[in-house]
Design a protein around this motif. Structure first.
Motif, PDB file in Angstrom:
ATOM      1  N   GLN A   1      38.170  29.203  32.325  1.00 20.35           N
ATOM      2  CA  GLN A   1      37.548  29.730  33.309  1.00 20.35           C
ATOM      3  C   GLN A   1      38.963  30.241  34.571  1.00 20.35           C
ATOM      4  O   GLN A   1      39.516  28.895  34.675  1.00 20.35           O
ATOM      5  CB  GLN A   1      36.525  28.417  34.325  1.00 20.35           C
ATOM      6  N   VAL A   2      39.033  31.084  35.248  1.00 22.96           N
ATOM      7  CA  VAL A   2      39.463  31.622  35.548  1.00 22.96           C
ATOM      8  C   VAL A   2      39.050  31.765  37.331  1.00 22.96           C
ATOM      9  O   VAL A   2      38.124  33.229  37.411  1.00 22.96           O
ATOM     10  CB  VAL A   2      40.610  32.887  35.548  1.00 22.96           C
ATOM     11  N   GLN A   3      39.470  31.634  38.132  1.00 27.47           N
ATOM     12  CA  GLN A   3      39.514  32.063  39.597  1.00 27.47           C
ATOM     13  C   GLN A   3      40.468  33.311  40.366  1.00 27.47           C
ATOM     14  O   GLN A   3      42.046  32.800  39.850  1.00 27.47           O
ATOM     15  CB  GLN A   3      39.325  30.930  40.225  1.00 27.47           C
ATOM     16  N   LEU A   4      39.895  33.951  40.699  1.00 27.77           N
ATOM     17  CA  LEU A   4      40.986  35.156  41.254  1.00 27.77           C
ATOM     18  C   LEU A   4      41.194  35.590  42.384  1.00 27.77           C
ATOM     19  O   LEU A   4      39.169  35.900  43.119  1.00 27.77           O
ATOM     20  CB  LEU A   4      41.026  36.345  40.151  1.00 27.77           C
ATOM     21  N   VAL A   5      42.263  35.420  43.337  1.00 27.34           N
ATOM     22  CA  VAL A   5      41.792  36.000  44.755  1.00 27.34           C
ATOM     23  C   VAL A   5      42.898  37.077  44.750  1.00 27.34           C
ATOM     24  O   VAL A   5      44.099  36.838  44.824  1.00 27.34           O
ATOM     25  CB  VAL A   5      41.872  34.482  45.615  1.00 27.34           C
ATOM     26  N   GLU A   6      42.814  38.118  45.554  1.00 28.18           N
ATOM     27  CA  GLU A   6      43.370  38.970  46.019  1.00 28.18           C
ATOM     28  C   GLU A   6      43.652  38.969  46.721  1.00 28.18           C
ATOM     29  O   GLU A   6      42.866  38.539  48.017  1.00 28.18           O
ATOM     30  CB  GLU A   6      43.034  40.212  45.996  1.00 28.18           C
ATOM     31  N   SER A   7      44.511  39.606  47.409  1.00 25.92           N
ATOM     32  CA  SER A   7      45.793  39.918  48.335  1.00 25.92           C
ATOM     33  C   SER A   7      46.814  40.906  49.170  1.00 25.92           C
ATOM     34  O   SER A   7      46.442  41.088  48.006  1.00 25.92           O
ATOM     35  CB  SER A   7      46.445  38.002  49.150  1.00 25.92           C
ATOM     36  N   GLY A   8      46.460  41.043  49.822  1.00 31.57           N
ATOM     37  CA  GLY A   8      47.724  42.184  50.207  1.00 31.57           C
ATOM     38  C   GLY A   8      47.604  42.924  50.665  1.00 31.57           C
ATOM     39  O   GLY A   8      47.760  44.718  51.274  1.00 31.57           O
ATOM     40  N   GLY A   9      45.643  43.593  50.720  1.00 37.00           N
ATOM     41  CA  GLY A   9      45.504  45.263  51.338  1.00 37.00           C
ATOM     42  C   GLY A   9      45.473  45.177  52.734  1.00 37.00           C
ATOM     43  O   GLY A   9      46.043  44.069  53.163  1.00 37.00           O
ATOM     44  N   GLY A  10      45.153  46.304  53.060  1.00 41.21           N
ATOM     45  CA  GLY A  10      45.613  46.725  54.569  1.00 41.21           C
ATOM     46  C   GLY A  10      45.237  48.318  54.620  1.00 41.21           C
ATOM     47  O   GLY A  10      44.683  49.177  53.889  1.00 41.21           O
ATOM     48  N   LEU A  11      45.546  48.742  56.005  1.00 41.54           N
ATOM     49  CA  LEU A  11      45.352  50.318  56.179  1.00 41.54           C
ATOM     50  C   LEU A  11      46.399  50.612  56.391  1.00 41.54           C
ATOM     51  O   LEU A  11      47.362  49.996  57.696  1.00 41.54           O
ATOM     52  CB  LEU A  11      45.044  50.723  57.881  1.00 41.54           C
ATOM     53  N   VAL A  12      47.402  51.946  55.537  1.00 36.24           N
ATOM     54  CA  VAL A  12      48.273  52.601  55.562  1.00 36.24           C
ATOM     55  C   VAL A  12      48.448  53.883  55.980  1.00 36.24           C
ATOM     56  O   VAL A  12      47.090  54.530  55.971  1.00 36.24           O
ATOM     57  CB  VAL A  12      49.258  51.579  53.870  1.00 36.24           C
ATOM     58  N   GLN A  13      49.386  54.050  55.967  1.00 40.33           N
ATOM     59  CA  GLN A  13      49.685  56.148  56.062  1.00 40.33           C
ATOM     60  C   GLN A  13      49.849  56.577  54.816  1.00 40.33           C
ATOM     61  O   GLN A  13      50.055  55.864  53.917  1.00 40.33           O
ATOM     62  CB  GLN A  13      50.335  56.332  57.124  1.00 40.33           C
ATOM     63  N   ALA A  14      49.512  57.875  54.395  1.00 33.82           N
ATOM     64  CA  ALA A  14      49.858  58.788  53.455  1.00 33.82           C
ATOM     65  C   ALA A  14      51.379  58.622  53.249  1.00 33.82           C
ATOM     66  O   ALA A  14      51.824  58.659  53.882  1.00 33.82           O
ATOM     67  CB  ALA A  14      49.287  59.751  53.291  1.00 33.82           C
ATOM     68  N   GLN A 108      35.060  44.281  29.308  1.00 33.08           N
ATOM     69  CA  GLN A 108      35.854  43.557  29.025  1.00 33.08           C
ATOM     70  C   GLN A 108      35.696  42.620  29.302  1.00 33.08           C
ATOM     71  O   GLN A 108      36.912  41.725  28.909  1.00 33.08           O
ATOM     72  CB  GLN A 108      37.588  44.437  28.051  1.00 33.08           C
ATOM     73  N   TYR A 109      36.377  42.960  30.931  1.00 35.35           N
ATOM     74  CA  TYR A 109      36.983  41.622  31.690  1.00 35.35           C
ATOM     75  C   TYR A 109      35.445  40.614  32.650  1.00 35.35           C
ATOM     76  O   TYR A 109      34.801  41.618  32.767  1.00 35.35           O
ATOM     77  CB  TYR A 109      37.343  42.374  32.826  1.00 35.35           C
ATOM     78  N   ALA A 110      36.160  39.592  32.007  1.00 35.85           N
ATOM     79  CA  ALA A 110      35.076  38.528  32.146  1.00 35.85           C
ATOM     80  C   ALA A 110      35.341  37.447  33.193  1.00 35.85           C
ATOM     81  O   ALA A 110      34.347  37.413  34.111  1.00 35.85           O
ATOM     82  CB  ALA A 110      35.107  36.932  31.082  1.00 35.85           C
ATOM     83  N   TYR A 111      36.216  37.499  34.013  1.00 35.83           N
ATOM     84  CA  TYR A 111      36.383  36.925  35.392  1.00 35.83           C
ATOM     85  C   TYR A 111      36.816  37.924  36.604  1.00 35.83           C
ATOM     86  O   TYR A 111      38.015  39.108  35.077  1.00 35.83           O
ATOM     87  CB  TYR A 111      37.438  35.655  35.346  1.00 35.83           C
ATOM     88  N   TRP A 112      36.542  38.195  37.572  1.00 32.77           N
ATOM     89  CA  TRP A 112      37.282  39.011  38.628  1.00 32.77           C
ATOM     90  C   TRP A 112      37.362  38.522  39.647  1.00 32.77           C
ATOM     91  O   TRP A 112      36.571  37.027  40.611  1.00 32.77           O
ATOM     92  CB  TRP A 112      35.595  39.735  38.521  1.00 32.77           C
ATOM     93  N   GLY A 113      37.801  39.137  40.737  1.00 29.08           N
ATOM     94  CA  GLY A 113      38.463  38.864  42.248  1.00 29.08           C
ATOM     95  C   GLY A 113      37.211  39.231  42.873  1.00 29.08           C
ATOM     96  O   GLY A 113      36.391  39.797  42.603  1.00 29.08           O
TER      97      GLY A 113
END
Length: 122
Positions: A1-14, A108-113
């Motif tokens: 079992q793998v638990q995944l936590v993403e971070s770092g997103g946000g609002l930016v300009q082109a 093919q990916y069993a675990y998702w954040g």
């Protein structure tokens, strides 16, 4: 079992840059290939990039090749997605995922954040 936590997103300009991180729990992180996918509103989830478990081999979608870089630190159980020269069409929820195969296919990916939102304004 793998638990995944993403971070770092946000609002930016082109043209700006962002680095996404995905922290994994468990002792077997280095056994999995890791991938990044994204999904924009009203669109299907699409492959972005993937990296092998230990050799560092990578694969990118043509839309992000030469702008995005996937990397991983197995000591920190973390995979990264460095995104440069961002475009409005990169706006999406970004998901990291773990697989026992080096593949661009989401099945093919069993675990998702849970995903992190990236919004790029023009």
């Amino acid at each position: 079992q793998v638990q995944l936590v993403e971070s770092g997103g946000g609002l930016v300009q082109a043209g700006d840059s962002l680095r996404l991180s995905c922290a994994a729990s468990g002792r077997t992180f280095s056994s999995y290939a890791m991938g990044w996918f994204r999904q924009a509103p009203g669109k299907e989830r699409e492959f972005v990039a993937t990296i092998t478990a230990t050799t560092g081999k990578t694969l990118y979608a043509s839309a992000v090749k030469d702008r995005f870089t996937i990397s991983r630190d197995n000591d920190k159980n973390t995979v990264y997605l460095q995104m440069n020269s961002l475009k409005p069409e990169d706006t999406a929820a970004y998901y990291c995922a773990a697989s026992t195969s080096f593949s661009a296919a989401s099945r093919q990916y069993a675990y998702w954040g849970q995903g992190t939102q990236v919004t790029v304004s023009s």
